[in-house]
Motif scaffolding. Structure first.
Motif, PDB file in Angstrom:
ATOM      1  N   ARG A 302      19.154 -34.226  52.197  1.00  0.00           N
ATOM      2  CA  ARG A 302      20.012 -35.404  52.046  1.00  0.00           C
ATOM      3  C   ARG A 302      19.577 -36.261  50.860  1.00  0.00           C
ATOM      4  O   ARG A 302      20.190 -37.279  50.568  1.00  0.00           O
ATOM      5  N   LEU A 303      18.518 -35.839  50.196  1.00  0.00           N
ATOM      6  CA  LEU A 303      17.998 -36.588  49.053  1.00  0.00           C
ATOM      7  C   LEU A 303      18.441 -35.901  47.770  1.00  0.00           C
ATOM      8  O   LEU A 303      18.150 -34.724  47.567  1.00  0.00           O
ATOM      9  N   PRO A 304      19.154 -36.578  46.882  1.00  0.00           N
ATOM     10  CA  PRO A 304      19.648 -35.927  45.662  1.00  0.00           C
ATOM     11  C   PRO A 304      18.540 -35.515  44.699  1.00  0.00           C
ATOM     12  O   PRO A 304      18.781 -34.690  43.814  1.00  0.00           O
ATOM     13  N   LEU A 305      17.358 -36.068  44.811  1.00  0.00           N
ATOM     14  CA  LEU A 305      16.278 -35.793  43.873  1.00  0.00           C
ATOM     15  C   LEU A 305      15.531 -34.542  44.298  1.00  0.00           C
ATOM     16  O   LEU A 305      15.088 -34.433  45.439  1.00  0.00           O
ATOM     17  N   ALA A 306      15.395 -33.576  43.385  1.00  0.00           N
ATOM     18  CA  ALA A 306      14.809 -32.294  43.743  1.00  0.00           C
ATOM     19  C   ALA A 306      13.817 -31.827  42.694  1.00  0.00           C
ATOM     20  O   ALA A 306      14.042 -31.984  41.485  1.00  0.00           O
ATOM     21  N   ASN A 307      12.719 -31.266  43.161  1.00  0.00           N
ATOM     22  CA  ASN A 307      11.768 -30.592  42.284  1.00  0.00           C
ATOM     23  C   ASN A 307      11.995 -29.087  42.348  1.00  0.00           C
ATOM     24  O   ASN A 307      12.455 -28.560  43.365  1.00  0.00           O
ATOM     25  N   GLU A 308      11.695 -28.412  41.284  1.00  0.00           N
ATOM     26  CA  GLU A 308      11.871 -26.968  41.245  1.00  0.00           C
ATOM     27  C   GLU A 308      11.152 -26.305  42.431  1.00  0.00           C
ATOM     28  O   GLU A 308       9.989 -26.617  42.732  1.00  0.00           O
ATOM     29  N   GLY A 309      11.868 -25.421  43.099  1.00  0.00           N
ATOM     30  CA  GLY A 309      11.299 -24.722  44.250  1.00  0.00           C
ATOM     31  C   GLY A 309      11.501 -25.426  45.572  1.00  0.00           C
ATOM     32  O   GLY A 309      11.176 -24.865  46.636  1.00  0.00           O
ATOM     33  N   GLU A 310      12.037 -26.648  45.563  1.00  0.00           N
ATOM     34  CA  GLU A 310      12.218 -27.395  46.805  1.00  0.00           C
ATOM     35  C   GLU A 310      13.349 -26.793  47.637  1.00  0.00           C
ATOM     36  O   GLU A 310      14.397 -26.407  47.129  1.00  0.00           O
ATOM     37  N   ALA A 311      13.123 -26.732  48.953  1.00  0.00           N
ATOM     38  CA  ALA A 311      14.128 -26.188  49.871  1.00  0.00           C
ATOM     39  C   ALA A 311      15.300 -27.154  49.990  1.00  0.00           C
ATOM     40  O   ALA A 311      15.112 -28.330  50.322  1.00  0.00           O
ATOM     41  N   LEU A 312      16.518 -26.666  49.708  1.00  0.00           N
ATOM     42  CA  LEU A 312      17.691 -27.543  49.680  1.00  0.00           C
ATOM     43  C   LEU A 312      18.729 -27.191  50.739  1.00  0.00           C
ATOM     44  O   LEU A 312      19.315 -28.092  51.343  1.00  0.00           O
ATOM     45  N   PHE A 313      18.992 -25.913  50.956  1.00  0.00           N
ATOM     46  CA  PHE A 313      20.013 -25.486  51.912  1.00  0.00           C
ATOM     47  C   PHE A 313      19.434 -24.398  52.822  1.00  0.00           C
ATOM     48  O   PHE A 313      18.951 -23.370  52.323  1.00  0.00           O
ATOM     49  N   HIS A 314      19.498 -24.636  54.125  1.00  0.00           N
ATOM     50  CA  HIS A 314      18.978 -23.680  55.109  1.00  0.00           C
ATOM     51  C   HIS A 314      20.157 -22.849  55.612  1.00  0.00           C
ATOM     52  O   HIS A 314      21.104 -23.405  56.189  1.00  0.00           O
ATOM     53  N   ILE A 315      20.103 -21.555  55.407  1.00  0.00           N
ATOM     54  CA  ILE A 315      21.225 -20.676  55.741  1.00  0.00           C
ATOM     55  C   ILE A 315      20.815 -19.712  56.844  1.00  0.00           C
ATOM     56  O   ILE A 315      19.822 -18.977  56.714  1.00  0.00           O
ATOM     57  N   ALA A 316      21.568 -19.727  57.949  1.00  0.00           N
ATOM     58  CA  ALA A 316      21.341 -18.797  59.053  1.00  0.00           C
ATOM     59  C   ALA A 316      22.234 -17.586  58.880  1.00  0.00           C
ATOM     60  O   ALA A 316      23.400 -17.709  58.494  1.00  0.00           O
ATOM     61  N   ARG A 317      21.686 -16.414  59.183  1.00  0.00           N
ATOM     62  CA  ARG A 317      22.414 -15.161  59.057  1.00  0.00           C
ATOM     63  C   ARG A 317      22.852 -14.679  60.445  1.00  0.00           C
ATOM     64  O   ARG A 317      22.081 -14.775  61.406  1.00  0.00           O
ATOM     65  N   PHE A 318      24.071 -14.161  60.518  1.00  0.00           N
ATOM     66  CA  PHE A 318      24.647 -13.718  61.794  1.00  0.00           C
ATOM     67  C   PHE A 318      25.227 -12.317  61.644  1.00  0.00           C
ATOM     68  O   PHE A 318      25.793 -11.975  60.595  1.00  0.00           O
ATOM     69  N   ASP A 319      25.119 -11.535  62.723  1.00  0.00           N
ATOM     70  CA  ASP A 319      25.812 -10.240  62.748  1.00  0.00           C
ATOM     71  C   ASP A 319      27.317 -10.453  62.857  1.00  0.00           C
ATOM     72  O   ASP A 319      28.099  -9.715  62.271  1.00  0.00           O
ATOM     73  N   ALA A 320      27.699 -11.466  63.645  1.00  0.00           N
ATOM     74  CA  ALA A 320      29.121 -11.768  63.854  1.00  0.00           C
ATOM     75  C   ALA A 320      29.405 -13.143  63.250  1.00  0.00           C
ATOM     76  O   ALA A 320      29.487 -14.146  63.962  1.00  0.00           O
ATOM     77  N   ILE A 321      29.544 -13.195  61.927  1.00  0.00           N
ATOM     78  CA  ILE A 321      29.646 -14.492  61.248  1.00  0.00           C
ATOM     79  C   ILE A 321      30.968 -15.192  61.567  1.00  0.00           C
ATOM     80  O   ILE A 321      31.032 -16.423  61.634  1.00  0.00           O
ATOM     81  N   GLU A 322      32.045 -14.429  61.797  1.00  0.00           N
ATOM     82  CA  GLU A 322      33.320 -15.067  62.148  1.00  0.00           C
ATOM     83  C   GLU A 322      33.202 -15.813  63.471  1.00  0.00           C
ATOM     84  O   GLU A 322      33.711 -16.930  63.614  1.00  0.00           O
ATOM     85  N   GLU A 323      32.522 -15.193  64.439  1.00  0.00           N
ATOM     86  CA  GLU A 323      32.346 -15.847  65.727  1.00  0.00           C
ATOM     87  C   GLU A 323      31.479 -17.098  65.593  1.00  0.00           C
ATOM     88  O   GLU A 323      31.721 -18.111  66.249  1.00  0.00           O
ATOM     89  N   ALA A 324      30.462 -17.036  64.726  1.00  0.00           N
ATOM     90  CA  ALA A 324      29.612 -18.204  64.494  1.00  0.00           C
ATOM     91  C   ALA A 324      30.419 -19.344  63.878  1.00  0.00           C
ATOM     92  O   ALA A 324      30.284 -20.508  64.266  1.00  0.00           O
ATOM     93  N   GLU A 325      31.264 -18.998  62.917  1.00  0.00           N
ATOM     94  CA  GLU A 325      32.115 -20.011  62.283  1.00  0.00           C
ATOM     95  C   GLU A 325      33.045 -20.639  63.312  1.00  0.00           C
ATOM     96  O   GLU A 325      33.243 -21.864  63.330  1.00  0.00           O
ATOM     97  N   THR A 326      33.595 -19.821  64.213  1.00  0.00           N
ATOM     98  CA  THR A 326      34.482 -20.330  65.260  1.00  0.00           C
ATOM     99  C   THR A 326      33.737 -21.265  66.208  1.00  0.00           C
ATOM    100  O   THR A 326      34.259 -22.317  66.603  1.00  0.00           O
ATOM    101  N   ALA A 327      32.519 -20.895  66.571  1.00  0.00           N
ATOM    102  CA  ALA A 327      31.725 -21.735  67.476  1.00  0.00           C
ATOM    103  C   ALA A 327      31.442 -23.097  66.856  1.00  0.00           C
ATOM    104  O   ALA A 327      31.508 -24.130  67.526  1.00  0.00           O
ATOM    105  N   ILE A 328      31.157 -23.114  65.557  1.00  0.00           N
ATOM    106  CA  ILE A 328      30.874 -24.381  64.874  1.00  0.00           C
ATOM    107  C   ILE A 328      32.138 -25.219  64.745  1.00  0.00           C
ATOM    108  O   ILE A 328      32.115 -26.439  64.950  1.00  0.00           O
TER     109      ILE A 328
END
Length: 343
Positions: A302-328
């Motif tokens: 949520r902080l716009p200021l970033a240093n190189e290598g800083e974690a910015l977006f956490h992405i979860a992987r799903f076998d059934a991504i359509e179902e995950a999108e529907t659940a959200i």
């Protein structure tokens, strides 16, 4: 035959009673005694002993409000078993609005603790001896770290048909992460003792995020119903089944600069998709942050200021991504006010 009373820190709570207990914690430099606030609700009938705790990280305050609302819920008036509610475990961090203890230790890396150890070790040992070892089930409430926010999610070590898995399914968060145990955490200690434990992650540190708090309260109550601690039907419709993530990874800043995100929490993304751009204040040096895998954004800076290598977006992987999108999407549509007004 009448149910036996419940004892905690030398205090006795009779069947059908509830009691606030101040668990002596430590002293400030001023000789002022600090206490860990605990409320015990002891039902008239036998049942599980559920610990619900927040604030192990002192700046993660959504859990404090979840516990408060849980204790004010009429549903627990006919409780079976025993509820142990601890809104603030790390009282030192809570007072200073920080994740850590005064010695900069992370309390959630101090379990099982030691009575003769560091401050963190002593607090962990106190919680373990007085509360954790007497619990049959645990729900531990967390948020993202400072300047990071998390989509509501359950983290647990799952095995097919286990009680932990049943609790996770009952909670009703849109995403479940089958997360490895971290040495020294409450979840690591409890799970190794055979105590089913869930970690609920939602929202941002030092914020009251209603879209994280209200589902958290409902989730705890759903788990209590699944455990047989509450009677009566659930009034709200059941949420869409949560989707189990088979892994997760972070997209990191490619250069130092100011982040302009292009996606939002809960968005479905494809590998290689541009999630945001990082540039210097003049806009001369600019680079793109790209998704490292297909998945759903379950956490972000949520902080716009970033240093190189800083974690910015956490992405979860799903076998059934359509179902995950529907659940959200189903989860988001159940929120009031709508999520658009909250991000």
């Amino acid at each position: 035959m009448a149910r036996a009373p419940f004892t905690l820190a030398g205090k006795t709570v009779g069947p059908g009673q509830r009691l606030e207990i101040d668990l002596p914690l430590a002293r400030l430099y001023t000789h002022t005694q600090l206490h860990m606030p605990v409320e015990v609700v002891h039902g008239r009938k036998e049942g599980p002993v559920l610990l619900v705790c927040g604030g192990i990280h002192g700046d993660e305050i959504n859990g404090v409000e979840i516990v408060r609302r849980l204790l004010r819920s009429k549903a627990i008036n006919s409780l079976r078993g025993t509820l142990i509610a601890v809104p603030v475990v790390n009282v030192f961090g809570f007072l200073q609005q920080t994740r850590y203890l005064p010695d900069r230790r992370d309390l959630n890396r101090c379990f099982p603790g030691s009575e003769s150890g560091s401050l963190g070790g002593r607090i962990a040992a106190l919680l373990r001896e007085e509360i954790v070892d007497g619990a049959t089930h645990i729900i531990d409430l967390h948020t993202g770290a400072i300047h990071r926010t998390n989509l509501p999610q359950i983290r647990a070590q799952l095995s097919t048909g286990s009680e932990t898995e049943q609790m996770a399914d009952a909670f009703g968060a849109p995403v479940i992460l089958n997360a490895e145990l971290r040495e020294g955490s409450l979840r690591h200690y409890a799970q190794n003792r055979g105590i089913p434990v869930l970690t609920y992650e939602a929202g941002e540190a030092l914020r009251f995020d209603e879209w994280a708090i209200a589902p958290g309260v409902r989730g705890v109550l759903r788990v209590m119903r699944r455990l047989g601690m509450l009677t009566g039907e659930q009034r709200r419709r059941r949420p869409s089944p949560a989707e189990l993530a088979n892994g997760s990874s972070w997209a990191r800043a490619p250069i130092d600069g100011i982040l302009r995100p292009k996606v939002r929490l809960g968005a479905r993304v494809a590998k290689g998709e541009v999630l945001g751009k990082v540039a210097d204040p003049f806009g001369n040096d600019e680079d793109e942050v790209r998704a490292v895998a297909d998945g759903i954004v379950i956490g972000m800076s949520r902080l716009p200021l970033a240093n190189e290598g800083e974690a910015l977006f956490h992405i979860a992987r799903f076998d059934a991504i359509e179902e995950a999108e529907t659940a959200i999407e189903s989860f988001n549509s159940s929120l009031e006010p709508p999520p658009d007004s909250l991000y």
